[in-house]
Design an enzyme around this catalytic site. Structure first.
Site, PDB file in Angstrom:
ATOM      1  N   ARG A 116     -15.696  -6.543   4.465  1.00  0.00           N
ATOM      2  CA  ARG A 116     -15.864  -7.973   4.149  1.00  0.00           C
ATOM      3  C   ARG A 116     -15.430  -8.924   5.261  1.00  0.00           C
ATOM      4  O   ARG A 116     -14.512  -8.626   6.019  1.00  0.00           O
ATOM      5  CB  ARG A 116     -15.064  -8.287   2.877  1.00  0.00           C
ATOM      6  CG  ARG A 116     -15.639  -7.596   1.664  1.00  0.00           C
ATOM      7  CD  ARG A 116     -14.764  -7.740   0.423  1.00  0.00           C
ATOM      8  NE  ARG A 116     -15.430  -7.111  -0.719  1.00  0.00           N
ATOM      9  CZ  ARG A 116     -15.447  -5.783  -0.923  1.00  0.00           C
ATOM     10  NH1 ARG A 116     -14.829  -4.968  -0.106  1.00  0.00           N
ATOM     11  NH2 ARG A 116     -16.099  -5.294  -1.970  1.00  0.00           N
ATOM     12  N   HIS A 141     -20.655  -5.720   4.341  1.00  0.00           N
ATOM     13  CA  HIS A 141     -21.481  -4.698   4.991  1.00  0.00           C
ATOM     14  C   HIS A 141     -22.681  -5.262   5.758  1.00  0.00           C
ATOM     15  O   HIS A 141     -23.791  -4.740   5.685  1.00  0.00           O
ATOM     16  CB  HIS A 141     -21.955  -3.676   3.957  1.00  0.00           C
ATOM     17  CG  HIS A 141     -20.846  -2.856   3.355  1.00  0.00           C
ATOM     18  ND1 HIS A 141     -19.701  -2.525   4.030  1.00  0.00           N
ATOM     19  CD2 HIS A 141     -20.720  -2.296   2.102  1.00  0.00           C
ATOM     20  CE1 HIS A 141     -18.919  -1.795   3.243  1.00  0.00           C
ATOM     21  NE2 HIS A 141     -19.499  -1.653   2.073  1.00  0.00           N
ATOM     22  N   HIS A 215     -21.007   5.193   4.830  1.00  0.00           N
ATOM     23  CA  HIS A 215     -20.672   4.962   3.421  1.00  0.00           C
ATOM     24  C   HIS A 215     -21.070   6.140   2.515  1.00  0.00           C
ATOM     25  O   HIS A 215     -21.540   5.939   1.392  1.00  0.00           O
ATOM     26  CB  HIS A 215     -21.355   3.670   2.967  1.00  0.00           C
ATOM     27  CG  HIS A 215     -20.630   2.915   1.922  1.00  0.00           C
ATOM     28  ND1 HIS A 215     -20.464   3.382   0.634  1.00  0.00           N
ATOM     29  CD2 HIS A 215     -20.000   1.731   1.975  1.00  0.00           C
ATOM     30  CE1 HIS A 215     -19.786   2.491  -0.062  1.00  0.00           C
ATOM     31  NE2 HIS A 215     -19.482   1.483   0.727  1.00  0.00           N
ATOM     32  N   ASP A 287      -9.975   0.637  -3.744  1.00  0.00           N
ATOM     33  CA  ASP A 287     -11.029   0.069  -2.903  1.00  0.00           C
ATOM     34  C   ASP A 287     -10.291  -0.740  -1.840  1.00  0.00           C
ATOM     35  O   ASP A 287     -10.394  -1.955  -1.775  1.00  0.00           O
ATOM     36  CB  ASP A 287     -11.957  -0.813  -3.753  1.00  0.00           C
ATOM     37  CG  ASP A 287     -13.200  -1.269  -3.001  1.00  0.00           C
ATOM     38  OD1 ASP A 287     -13.312  -0.938  -1.803  1.00  0.00           O
ATOM     39  OD2 ASP A 287     -14.046  -1.942  -3.615  1.00  0.00           O
ATOM     40  N   GLU A 350     -14.343   5.535   4.308  1.00  0.00           N
ATOM     41  CA  GLU A 350     -15.032   4.748   5.329  1.00  0.00           C
ATOM     42  C   GLU A 350     -14.068   4.475   6.483  1.00  0.00           C
ATOM     43  O   GLU A 350     -13.202   3.623   6.376  1.00  0.00           O
ATOM     44  CB  GLU A 350     -15.529   3.438   4.723  1.00  0.00           C
ATOM     45  CG  GLU A 350     -16.466   3.625   3.542  1.00  0.00           C
ATOM     46  CD  GLU A 350     -16.520   2.400   2.631  1.00  0.00           C
ATOM     47  OE1 GLU A 350     -16.914   1.327   3.095  1.00  0.00           O
ATOM     48  OE2 GLU A 350     -16.154   2.510   1.445  1.00  0.00           O
TER      49      GLU A 350
END
Ligand code: GLA
Length: 386
Positions: A116, A141, A215, A287, A350
């Site tokens: 982000r 992304h 991803h 996350d 990631e």
């Protein structure tokens, strides 16, 4: 029958034998080439008519990886378990159309800025840039049509180090609001140590910001075999970057000690995921970006063990951060390979720079200057444990 020198050479059995030998010699090289060449197939066309191809990389242990030229997506990774049984451990869609919709970024190369950017804005060389806000108030992304939604040029090769797929994409100056013509090369290599290596190279003709990642969603039981909560994970990080309600880092590098974010020892993913913890509630699970220990060189970032199959995934990288995402936004609407993907049916690791770095001077810089070369390596290594 073997050729007997005492017999006349032109007897019919001898002639047949010679013919067989000649035929075998003619066919052998093509078998050898087939064993080392990368298999290529059409995957259909994009909405605007571009053909997409799937390339299959293989190694000597029966491991197979399929990559798409659409988004450079990892479409499947087939690896053995502790009994030698092969399963596909990645989530994917079955057609290009599903990848063209906004979605979960299954297997994709994400960029120009993975993760982000707060409010889709940042300053670079004193100038303010605005990029698409495609995730609430934030950019995610790389925007509406990031690198995951582009058709990449592909070239295959193989040598002693393995089978390679070389992907290239030119992201033009101004694309999705980012400055500079950016040439991006991503090489996937599958070797005989059951390692899938991703090597990223990028250059630009104007200063820009850059964060590249992959991803892929993994489920080491095999895709479609339920959720990943009983996998165990180790993350080589003493700190993580807590987030606000829109998943933008607050800027603090918080010690993991005493929190559900402490994965310094192998821990069951689901053990604390529903704890009464503000950070877990904000993200609906994990996350977050972990601040990896060590730096500058490729080192172990994470290890995941699936106890029933014995499959193990180790992730190595030279990047400073790792986003561990537990598929919290999967909700049964994504389907592929005969499976319906529900919440937490896959996890992503990631490797990346920290989210929103352009707005955090205390984070490692994501600026790529004109004429400089960005290079990075990430390795997904598959093994098994009894
Ligand atoms: C990243 C983000 C998640 C989510 C997924 C895609 O991992 O951090 O919040 O957006 O991509 O669904």
């Amino acid at each position: 029958m073997f050729y007997n020198a005492a017999e006349p050479i032109f007897r019919s059995e001898n002639l047949m034998y010679l013919v067989k030998v000649v035929l075998l010699l003619a066919i052998l090289p093509s078998f050898a080439i087939a064993a080392f060449s990368v298999d290529k197939q059409s995957f259909g066309k994009t909405d605007d008519g571009k053909e997409v191809f799937l390339y299959t990389l293989k190694n000597a242990h029966g491991m197979e990886v399929v990559i798409s030229t659409f988004g450079g997506d990892v479409m499947s990774i087939k690896v053995p378990d502790k009994a030698g049984k092969i399963a596909d451990v990645t989530l994917a869609f079955d057609n290009v159309a599903d990848y063209e919709k906004p979605g979960p970024y299954f297997g994709a190369i994400v960029g120009r800025y993975a993760n982000r950017i707060a409010n889709g804005s940042f300053k670079l060389d004193g100038k303010e840039y605005h990029v698409p806000q495609n995730d609430g108030p934030n950019a995610l992304h790389g925007g509406n049509k990031g690198f995951d939604k582009r058709v990449w040029d592909a070239k295959q090769s193989s040598d002693a180090s393995g089978q390679h797929l070389h992907l290239h994409y030119l992201s033009k100056d101004g694309e999705e609001g980012f400055p500079g013509n950016l040439n991006v090369d991503v090489t996937y290599t599958l070797n005989d140590k059951n390692e899938l290596e991703l090597h990223y190279v990028a250059t630009t003709d104007k200063d820009t910001v850059l964060n590249l990642s992959n991803h892929t969603y993994f489920n080491l039981k095999g895709q479609g075999q339920g959720n990943i909560l009983d996998h165990k994970i180790m993350i080589n990080a003493d700190r993580f970057t807590p987030v606000d309600a829109t998943l933008i880092p607050t800027g603090v590098l918080q010690p993991v000690e005493g929190t559900p974010f402490d994965f310094r020892k192998l821990t069951v993913i689901g053990a604390r995921i529903d704890d009464d913890n503000e950070q877990l509630k904000l993200a609906h699970g994990y996350d977050h970006n972990w601040v990896l220990n060590g730096g500058g060189k490729v080192r172990l970032a994470a290890k995941v063990v699936e106890p029933t199959t014995g499959r193990v995934l180790e992730v190595l990288t030279d990047q400073p951060g790792l986003q561990f995402y537990t598929g919290n936004f999967l909700n049964g609407s994504a389907k592929g390979k005969g499976s319906v993907y529900n919440k937490r049916d896959g996890f992503c690791l990631e490797t990346q720079h920290f989210p929103d770095s352009p707005n955090h001077p205390n984070f490692p810089t994501t600026e790529l200057k004109a004429g400089e070369k960005f290079q990075s390596t990430t390795i997904f290594r598959f093994t098994t444990e009894k």
